[in-house]
Design an enzyme around this catalytic site. Sequence first.
Site, mmCIF file in Angstrom:
data_model
loop_
_atom_site.group_PDB
_atom_site.id
_atom_site.type_symbol
_atom_site.label_atom_id
_atom_site.label_comp_id
_atom_site.label_asym_id
_atom_site.label_seq_id
_atom_site.Cartn_x
_atom_site.Cartn_y
_atom_site.Cartn_z
ATOM 1 N N ASP A 28 0.891 -1.115 -0.024
ATOM 2 C CA ASP A 28 0.112 -0.068 0.085
ATOM 3 C C ASP A 28 0.923 1.274 -0.119
ATOM 4 O O ASP A 28 1.734 1.262 0.468
ATOM 5 C CB ASP A 28 -0.897 -0.177 1.359
ATOM 6 C CG ASP A 28 -1.778 1.097 1.075
ATOM 7 O OD1 ASP A 28 -2.290 1.452 0.054
ATOM 8 O OD2 ASP A 28 -2.423 1.533 2.215
ATOM 9 N N ASN A 30 1.354 3.308 -2.738
ATOM 10 C CA ASN A 30 1.938 3.726 -4.254
ATOM 11 C C ASN A 30 1.307 5.090 -4.601
ATOM 12 O O ASN A 30 2.022 5.899 -5.125
ATOM 13 C CB ASN A 30 1.628 2.517 -5.378
ATOM 14 C CG ASN A 30 2.089 1.371 -5.165
ATOM 15 O OD1 ASN A 30 2.971 1.146 -4.189
ATOM 16 N ND2 ASN A 30 1.617 0.410 -5.926
ATOM 17 N N HIS A 45 2.549 3.108 -8.914
ATOM 18 C CA HIS A 45 2.604 1.776 -9.122
ATOM 19 C C HIS A 45 3.805 1.228 -9.810
ATOM 20 O O HIS A 45 4.271 0.059 -9.392
ATOM 21 C CB HIS A 45 1.159 0.887 -9.926
ATOM 22 C CG HIS A 45 -0.047 1.816 -9.500
ATOM 23 N ND1 HIS A 45 -0.133 1.387 -7.865
ATOM 24 C CD2 HIS A 45 -1.030 2.461 -9.898
ATOM 25 C CE1 HIS A 45 -1.327 1.903 -7.742
ATOM 26 N NE2 HIS A 45 -2.045 2.436 -8.668
ATOM 27 N N ASN A 76 -10.626 -3.104 -6.522
ATOM 28 C CA ASN A 76 -9.856 -2.090 -7.234
ATOM 29 C C ASN A 76 -10.196 -1.603 -8.742
ATOM 30 O O ASN A 76 -9.759 -0.640 -9.136
ATOM 31 C CB ASN A 76 -8.279 -2.535 -7.213
ATOM 32 C CG ASN A 76 -7.512 -2.712 -6.139
ATOM 33 O OD1 ASN A 76 -6.566 -3.314 -5.727
ATOM 34 N ND2 ASN A 76 -7.865 -1.478 -5.052
ATOM 35 N N ARG A 196 1.715 -4.529 6.687
ATOM 36 C CA ARG A 196 1.098 -3.217 5.819
ATOM 37 C C ARG A 196 1.830 -2.090 6.067
ATOM 38 O O ARG A 196 1.987 -1.426 6.808
ATOM 39 C CB ARG A 196 -0.315 -3.266 6.502
ATOM 40 C CG ARG A 196 -1.026 -2.268 5.449
ATOM 41 C CD ARG A 196 -2.564 -2.187 5.552
ATOM 42 N NE ARG A 196 -3.215 -1.255 4.488
ATOM 43 C CZ ARG A 196 -4.176 -1.354 3.991
ATOM 44 N NH1 ARG A 196 -5.051 -2.191 4.376
ATOM 45 N NH2 ARG A 196 -4.747 -0.627 2.925
ATOM 46 N N SER A 204 -8.424 -4.793 4.649
ATOM 47 C CA SER A 204 -8.728 -4.598 3.238
ATOM 48 C C SER A 204 -9.164 -5.690 2.532
ATOM 49 O O SER A 204 -8.647 -6.027 1.322
ATOM 50 C CB SER A 204 -7.929 -3.909 2.346
ATOM 51 O OG SER A 204 -7.488 -2.543 3.138
ATOM 52 N N GLU A 215 -0.033 -12.579 12.983
ATOM 53 C CA GLU A 215 0.606 -11.288 13.731
ATOM 54 C C GLU A 215 0.739 -10.291 12.665
ATOM 55 O O GLU A 215 1.114 -10.382 11.512
ATOM 56 C CB GLU A 215 2.075 -11.600 14.204
ATOM 57 C CG GLU A 215 2.363 -12.790 15.251
ATOM 58 C CD GLU A 215 1.447 -12.196 16.758
ATOM 59 O OE1 GLU A 215 1.401 -11.062 16.939
ATOM 60 O OE2 GLU A 215 0.906 -12.863 17.284
HETATM 61 C C1 FPP Z 1 -2.240 0.062 -3.452
HETATM 62 O O1 FPP Z 1 -1.766 1.201 -3.193
HETATM 63 C C2 FPP Z 1 -1.437 -0.787 -4.451
HETATM 64 C C3 FPP Z 1 -2.308 -1.106 -5.515
HETATM 65 C C4 FPP Z 1 -3.536 -1.322 -5.633
HETATM 66 C C5 FPP Z 1 -1.326 -1.849 -6.510
HETATM 67 C C6 FPP Z 1 0.059 -2.713 -6.099
HETATM 68 C C7 FPP Z 1 0.538 -2.984 -7.387
HETATM 69 C C8 FPP Z 1 1.743 -3.118 -7.594
HETATM 70 C C9 FPP Z 1 2.971 -2.960 -6.323
HETATM 71 C C10 FPP Z 1 2.566 -3.714 -8.630
HETATM 72 C C11 FPP Z 1 2.858 -5.123 -8.510
HETATM 73 C C12 FPP Z 1 3.301 -5.784 -9.544
HETATM 74 C C13 FPP Z 1 3.123 -7.081 -9.815
HETATM 75 C C14 FPP Z 1 3.482 -7.595 -11.180
HETATM 76 C C15 FPP Z 1 2.489 -8.205 -8.726
HETATM 77 P P1 FPP Z 1 -2.648 2.618 -3.203
HETATM 78 O O2 FPP Z 1 -2.664 2.766 -4.993
HETATM 79 O O3 FPP Z 1 -3.842 2.250 -2.745
HETATM 80 O O4 FPP Z 1 -1.821 3.696 -2.646
HETATM 81 P P2 FPP Z 1 -2.470 4.834 -1.995
HETATM 82 O O5 FPP Z 1 -3.381 4.237 -0.716
HETATM 83 O O6 FPP Z 1 -1.252 5.729 -1.579
HETATM 84 O O7 FPP Z 1 -3.453 5.703 -2.834
#
Ligand code: FPP
Length: 248
Positions: A28, A30, A45, A76, A196, A204, A215
């Site tokens: 989480d 990104n 991402h 999502n 997390r 979530s 844990e």
């Molecule tokens: C949540 O952060 C993240 C996601 C919904 C996407 C996670 C995907 C990756 C890290 C890419 C992984 C790639 C592969 C090939 C498995 P958010 O966007 O909800 O962040 P925020 O809460 O800061 O808005």
Amino acid sequence: MSFFGKKKNKVSKITPDLLPKHIGIIMDGNGRWAKKRGLPRSAGHTAGAKTFRKITRYCSDIGIKYLTVYAFSTENWRRPSDEVAALMKLFKSYLEEALSDFKDDSIVVRFIGDKSGFDDNLRQLMTENEQSSKNRNGMVLNIAMNYGSRDEIVRAVKSICSKAEKGEIKISEIDDNTISEHLYTAGQPDPDLIIRPSGEYRISNFLLWQSAYTEFVIMDKLWPDFQTSDLDEALNIYSNRNRRYGGI
Ligand code: FPP
């Protein structure tokens, strides 16, 4: 050079019997990482995917047996269409690369979630990755995509009911194990530790059944900033926990 980077044979400072067998990670933060830099969420991402690659390699190197990462939830799809499209593009490019480079790795790749939500090309890549890695003997990497734990439990219940209807299962014999064996993670140990990043105190819809005695470690770093030293810190916190499983 393999898909997950150079092999370095890292050793954890935690003694092997205090290491979790199975780690879950909710990747989480990104979006916030990108916003802080004035970049589009998709850039967050992309950066998060690099962290995923690094942390997966590290978990495998230090002897973690199972790693489950939450990449895309059943909820999502509600995000803006350009963000969903960017994520699908990212998944495709990673899975294509994984196909050619995974060969050097011993990691077993599995996808948990409802594959039918993805287009033919992505589904094919998922199947090819699973097929080509299934006989390896290293860490099992579960990539949760179009995954929702409630959806998983509903599917399990339907499947058990259908077997009961056909007389394949006796209702009186249904127990915890019956449910576990009908989940995407059937045959795998429950997660010992769920991490997390990004400071949110939420599960979530991730591994609800499987995390009954898990844990939790919540860390303030946003996922793209997450380092192997942060994983070490989480492992250290975990190794000092006193797990009682409802006992004393
Ligand atoms: C949540 O952060 C993240 C996601 C919904 C996407 C996670 C995907 C990756 C890290 C890419 C992984 C790639 C592969 C090939 C498995 P958010 O966007 O909800 O962040 P925020 O809460 O800061 O808005």
